[in-house]
Write a protein that holds these residues in place. Structure first.
Motif, PDB file in Angstrom:
ATOM      1  N   ASN A  91       0.822  -1.212   0.000  1.00  0.00           N
ATOM      2  CA  ASN A  91       0.000   0.000   0.000  1.00  0.00           C
ATOM      3  C   ASN A  91       0.854   1.258   0.000  1.00  0.00           C
ATOM      4  N   LYS A  92       2.081   1.138   0.495  1.00  0.00           N
ATOM      5  CA  LYS A  92       2.968   2.292   0.596  1.00  0.00           C
ATOM      6  C   LYS A  92       4.381   1.866   0.207  1.00  0.00           C
ATOM      7  N   SER A  93       5.051   2.687  -0.587  1.00  0.00           N
ATOM      8  CA  SER A  93       6.421   2.371  -0.993  1.00  0.00           C
ATOM      9  C   SER A  93       7.379   2.542   0.175  1.00  0.00           C
ATOM     10  N   GLN A  94       8.409   1.721   0.213  1.00  0.00           N
ATOM     11  CA  GLN A  94       9.368   1.738   1.318  1.00  0.00           C
ATOM     12  C   GLN A  94      10.725   1.286   0.809  1.00  0.00           C
ATOM     13  N   VAL A  95      11.773   1.946   1.290  1.00  0.00           N
ATOM     14  CA  VAL A  95      13.148   1.598   0.945  1.00  0.00           C
ATOM     15  C   VAL A  95      13.873   1.200   2.220  1.00  0.00           C
ATOM     16  N   GLU A  96      14.505   0.024   2.215  1.00  0.00           N
ATOM     17  CA  GLU A  96      15.258  -0.442   3.379  1.00  0.00           C
ATOM     18  C   GLU A  96      16.737  -0.516   3.016  1.00  0.00           C
ATOM     19  N   ILE A  97      17.557   0.207   3.772  1.00  0.00           N
ATOM     20  CA  ILE A  97      18.993   0.250   3.516  1.00  0.00           C
ATOM     21  C   ILE A  97      19.745  -0.020   4.818  1.00  0.00           C
ATOM     22  N   SER A  98      21.060  -0.095   4.728  1.00  0.00           N
ATOM     23  CA  SER A  98      21.914  -0.269   5.905  1.00  0.00           C
ATOM     24  C   SER A  98      22.499   1.072   6.315  1.00  0.00           C
ATOM     25  N   VAL A  99      23.128   1.095   7.479  1.00  0.00           N
ATOM     26  CA  VAL A  99      23.807   2.315   7.922  1.00  0.00           C
ATOM     27  C   VAL A  99      24.902   2.689   6.933  1.00  0.00           C
ATOM     28  N   THR A 100      25.640   1.699   6.455  1.00  0.00           N
ATOM     29  CA  THR A 100      26.689   1.960   5.469  1.00  0.00           C
ATOM     30  C   THR A 100      26.121   2.630   4.227  1.00  0.00           C
ATOM     31  N   ASP A 101      24.973   2.136   3.740  1.00  0.00           N
ATOM     32  CA  ASP A 101      24.314   2.757   2.592  1.00  0.00           C
ATOM     33  C   ASP A 101      23.945   4.205   2.880  1.00  0.00           C
ATOM     34  N   SER A 102      23.505   4.470   4.105  1.00  0.00           N
ATOM     35  CA  SER A 102      23.088   5.838   4.451  1.00  0.00           C
ATOM     36  C   SER A 102      24.250   6.816   4.375  1.00  0.00           C
ATOM     37  N   LYS A 108      23.986   9.858   2.052  1.00  0.00           N
ATOM     38  CA  LYS A 108      23.853  11.050   2.900  1.00  0.00           C
ATOM     39  C   LYS A 108      22.398  11.273   3.318  1.00  0.00           C
ATOM     40  N   VAL A 109      21.752  10.191   3.708  1.00  0.00           N
ATOM     41  CA  VAL A 109      20.412  10.268   4.286  1.00  0.00           C
ATOM     42  C   VAL A 109      20.483   9.789   5.726  1.00  0.00           C
ATOM     43  N   LYS A 110      19.459  10.117   6.513  1.00  0.00           N
ATOM     44  CA  LYS A 110      19.448   9.750   7.927  1.00  0.00           C
ATOM     45  C   LYS A 110      18.171   8.980   8.264  1.00  0.00           C
ATOM     46  N   PRO A 111      18.093   7.735   7.809  1.00  0.00           N
ATOM     47  CA  PRO A 111      16.887   6.942   8.088  1.00  0.00           C
ATOM     48  C   PRO A 111      16.864   6.448   9.531  1.00  0.00           C
ATOM     49  N   PRO A 112      15.695   6.408  10.145  1.00  0.00           N
ATOM     50  CA  PRO A 112      15.582   5.852  11.487  1.00  0.00           C
ATOM     51  C   PRO A 112      15.554   4.332  11.452  1.00  0.00           C
ATOM     52  N   VAL A 113      15.849   3.713  12.588  1.00  0.00           N
ATOM     53  CA  VAL A 113      15.698   2.259  12.729  1.00  0.00           C
ATOM     54  C   VAL A 113      14.229   1.999  13.050  1.00  0.00           C
ATOM     55  N   ARG A 114      13.574   1.255  12.183  1.00  0.00           N
ATOM     56  CA  ARG A 114      12.130   1.068  12.306  1.00  0.00           C
ATOM     57  C   ARG A 114      11.708  -0.353  11.961  1.00  0.00           C
ATOM     58  N   GLU A 115      10.530  -0.702  12.464  1.00  0.00           N
ATOM     59  CA  GLU A 115       9.849  -1.910  11.998  1.00  0.00           C
ATOM     60  C   GLU A 115       9.358  -1.661  10.583  1.00  0.00           C
ATOM     61  N   THR A 140      10.154  10.533  -5.977  1.00  0.00           N
ATOM     62  CA  THR A 140      10.822  11.083  -4.796  1.00  0.00           C
ATOM     63  C   THR A 140       9.901  10.908  -3.601  1.00  0.00           C
ATOM     64  N   LEU A 141      10.317  10.051  -2.684  1.00  0.00           N
ATOM     65  CA  LEU A 141       9.541   9.807  -1.467  1.00  0.00           C
ATOM     66  C   LEU A 141       9.882  10.864  -0.427  1.00  0.00           C
ATOM     67  N   LYS A 142       8.865  11.522   0.112  1.00  0.00           N
ATOM     68  CA  LYS A 142       9.105  12.477   1.191  1.00  0.00           C
ATOM     69  C   LYS A 142       9.475  11.750   2.476  1.00  0.00           C
ATOM     70  N   GLU A 143       8.990  10.540   2.619  1.00  0.00           N
ATOM     71  CA  GLU A 143       9.339   9.650   3.723  1.00  0.00           C
ATOM     72  C   GLU A 143       9.197   8.230   3.222  1.00  0.00           C
ATOM     73  N   GLY A 144       9.900   7.305   3.865  1.00  0.00           N
ATOM     74  CA  GLY A 144       9.798   5.915   3.432  1.00  0.00           C
ATOM     75  C   GLY A 144      11.105   5.162   3.445  1.00  0.00           C
ATOM     76  N   CYS A 145      12.209   5.863   3.730  1.00  0.00           N
ATOM     77  CA  CYS A 145      13.515   5.202   3.801  1.00  0.00           C
ATOM     78  C   CYS A 145      13.846   4.894   5.252  1.00  0.00           C
ATOM     79  N   ILE A 146      14.074   3.612   5.565  1.00  0.00           N
ATOM     80  CA  ILE A 146      14.357   3.186   6.937  1.00  0.00           C
ATOM     81  C   ILE A 146      15.521   2.211   6.971  1.00  0.00           C
ATOM     82  N   ILE A 147      16.051   2.022   8.175  1.00  0.00           N
ATOM     83  CA  ILE A 147      16.930   0.900   8.484  1.00  0.00           C
ATOM     84  C   ILE A 147      16.073  -0.079   9.270  1.00  0.00           C
ATOM     85  N   ALA A 148      15.863  -1.263   8.752  1.00  0.00           N
ATOM     86  CA  ALA A 148      14.966  -2.219   9.404  1.00  0.00           C
ATOM     87  C   ALA A 148      15.544  -2.675  10.737  1.00  0.00           C
TER      88      ALA A 148
END
Length: 220
Positions: A98-109, A113-120, A140-148
């Motif tokens: 239902n919603k787009s989401q990008v999951e990356i690692s801290v190294t990827d961040s 140069k993004v600051k994703p939170p650690v989230r479920e 372009t997602l205004k939000e949706g990038c997280i570290i799982a």
């Protein structure tokens, strides 16, 4: 001795039945849990998929993942953050959400140069923005990038075996090349889940482990 067609059909039927039943049973061995290492990936909703690949496009399944109903797709995309240093070849996972989401690692961040939170997974409110580039368009997602967050998928039978319920957190010991302990690992229990702990590549590399490695839930 040659097997008759009827006998072969009977054996195949039994194997398939055993495979189906195993998905609803506990596969735990004491307090051990197998690990699945999750690389960076993208989940898409229908609108974003059509922007990136074209109207009417359908994702192409490549291989099934460990969790029933989930699969890796042949399609890959490019991620771009404020650093303007792209990360290419990022795998799309299906099915559509239902919603787009990008999951990356801290190294990827650090690269992006993004600051994703650690989230479920699925909890994207207030998370980092990111740009996704596809063959037919850009999203372009205004939000949706997280570290799982580190989490363990379990069937209800596994939950009973480990004496935990959905949403609990547990401590996990890793007896790998670089012995470590992970705290606050989220437990996710669902009838469609298969026992497996998910960590990202940073965690796996730091502990010197890979797919299928067994970790242990600590009885504290």
């Amino acid at each position: 001795m040659e097997l008759s067609s009827a006998k072969i059909a009977e054996l195949v039927k039994q194997v398939l039945a055993d495979m189906e039943n195993s998905g609803n049973q506990s596969v735990s061995n004491g307090n051990e849990v197998p690990v699945g290492v999750s690389n960076r990936h993208i989940h898409l909703n229908k609108a974003d998929m059509e922007t990136l690949f074209g109207v009417g496009y359908e994702l192409t399944p490549l291989k099934d993942l460990s969790q029933p109903g989930q699969y890796a797709c042949k399609e890959t995309l490019t991620l771009i953050g404020p650093a303007m240093r792209p990360i290419e070849g990022v795998r799309v996972l299906g099915p559509l959400r239902n919603k787009s989401q990008v999951e990356i690692s801290v190294t990827d961040s650090y690269v992006l140069k993004v600051k994703p939170p650690v989230r479920e997974s699925g909890k994207t409110e207030g998370s980092a923005g990111i740009t996704i580039v596809g063959p037919k368009g850009v999203v372009t997602l205004k939000e949706g990038c997280i570290i799982a967050n580190r989490h363990i998928h379990m069937s209800p039978a596994d939950g009973v075996a480990f004496n935990v319920t959905d949403g609990d957190t547990v401590t996990v010991d890793v007896e790998g090349k670089r012995r470590t302990r992970w705290y606050d690992v989220q437990v996710r229990v669902h009838k469609d889940f298969r026992l497996e702990m998910h960590v990202d590549t940073d965690d796996a590399n730091a502990a010197g482990i890979g797919n299928g490695f067994k970790v242990k839930i600590v009885k504290e």
